[in-house]
Design an enzyme around this catalytic site. Structure first.
Site, PDB file in Angstrom:
ATOM      1  CD  GLU A   1       4.766  27.150  61.573  1.00 49.51           C
ATOM      2  OE1 GLU A   1       4.332  27.835  60.423  1.00 49.51           O
ATOM      3  OE2 GLU A   1       6.281  26.889  61.184  1.00 49.51           O
TER       4      GLU A   1
ATOM      5  CB  CYS B   1       7.026  29.820  59.603  1.00 48.43           C
ATOM      6  SG  CYS B   1       8.070  28.588  58.758  1.00 48.43           S
TER       7      CYS B   1
ATOM      8  CE  LYS C   1       3.457  28.675  56.983  1.00 47.50           C
ATOM      9  NZ  LYS C   1       3.979  27.851  57.547  1.00 47.50           N
TER      10      LYS C   1
END
Length: 262
Positions: free
Chosen positions: A40, A145, A110
């Protein structure tokens, strides 16, 4: 399907240095690899300062995306990860990508922003469902994540099954045990392979160890092989084993229907 996950040490805020290092890293990937997963925010690490974000963030027409397309075409494998994105109007997102050798690229912003840092304050949360891509006969889903903590977000459902969950991450070693549990759980409950590429090195949020870059089969077992020279994680994913497991124990057919409020 051959997968490679690279634990990459990110230099804070130095886009050009990280692009150069990643190009070098990709040269060491075994040539018969189909998909490479990188960490990431691989060009900057996590940037919380607004002034620095403005300096280092890029649009989808920037040098990072151009480099990703050239790399995928040159090496012949797909590349998945994320980078610091801007729309050019002081709006910043942690943007995931899956770029194919053809140059086709798909994006995902995200959704779940980590509240123990300032990610939820200085980044904009995505408003779309996780990225779904079909590549070389396999269905991939990409999340980033902290997203992996939310099982509804990654749920496999009848009529929309994915085969491989990709998780680029910056997950510190202090919570490494939780990461392993979450990755294995996502694999078991979704009857899918899970591939996590975590960064290495250290930053203001902790240390990152290459051992947190892992690949799990549909039973939640770690299956990666580590190449001693490069430290990269590899796995051969079996379509036959995946289909056999789903047929023998078709738990996915009993999945609940959920409506997610975006």
């Amino acid at each position: 399907m051959k997968i490679c996950a690279i634990p990459f040490d990110i230099v804070y805020g130095d886009v050009e240095a990280n692009l150069l290092a990643m190009a070098h890293a990709l040269h060491a990937v075994e040539p018969d690899t189909d998909v490479v997963v990188i960490p990431e925010l691989f060009t900057t690490s996590f940037v919380q300062d607004r002034r620095e974000q403005k300096l280092w963030a890029e649009t989808d027409e920037g040098h990072t995306v151009d480099s990703l397309r050239r790399w995928a075409q040159f090496f012949g494998f797909a590349i998945a990860g994320s980078y610091l994105h801007t729309d050019g109007h002081d709006n910043y997102t942690n943007r995931g990508f899956f770029v194919e050798p053809s140059g086709e690229i798909a994006f995902y912003d995200k959704r779940h922003l980590f509240p123990l840092s300032t990610e939820d304050k200085v980044y904009t949360a995505g408003r779309e469902m996780p990225l779904r891509v079909r590549f070389r006969g396999w269905e991939f889903m990409l999340v980033l994540c902290f997203d992996v903590r939310f099982p509804v977000w990654t749920r496999n459902r009848p009529g929309a099954l994915y085969d491989v969950l990709l998780v680029p991450a910056n997950w510190p070693r202090s919570r490494a045990d939780q990461l392993r549990i979450l990755l294995a759980a996502r694999a078991v409950e979704n009857q899918a392979y899970v591939v996590c590429a975590n960064r290495s090195g250290s930053d203001n949020y902790g240390e990152y160890h290459p051992s947190e870059t892992q690949i799990y089969d549909n039973l939640g077992n770690p299956i990666q092989e580590t190449r001693s020279a490069s430290g990269y994680r590899y796995a051969l994913l079996s379509r036959a084993d995946l289909d056999k497991g789903r047929e023998r124990f078709p738990a996915w057919r009993a999945s609940d229907s959920w409506t997610i409020d975006l």
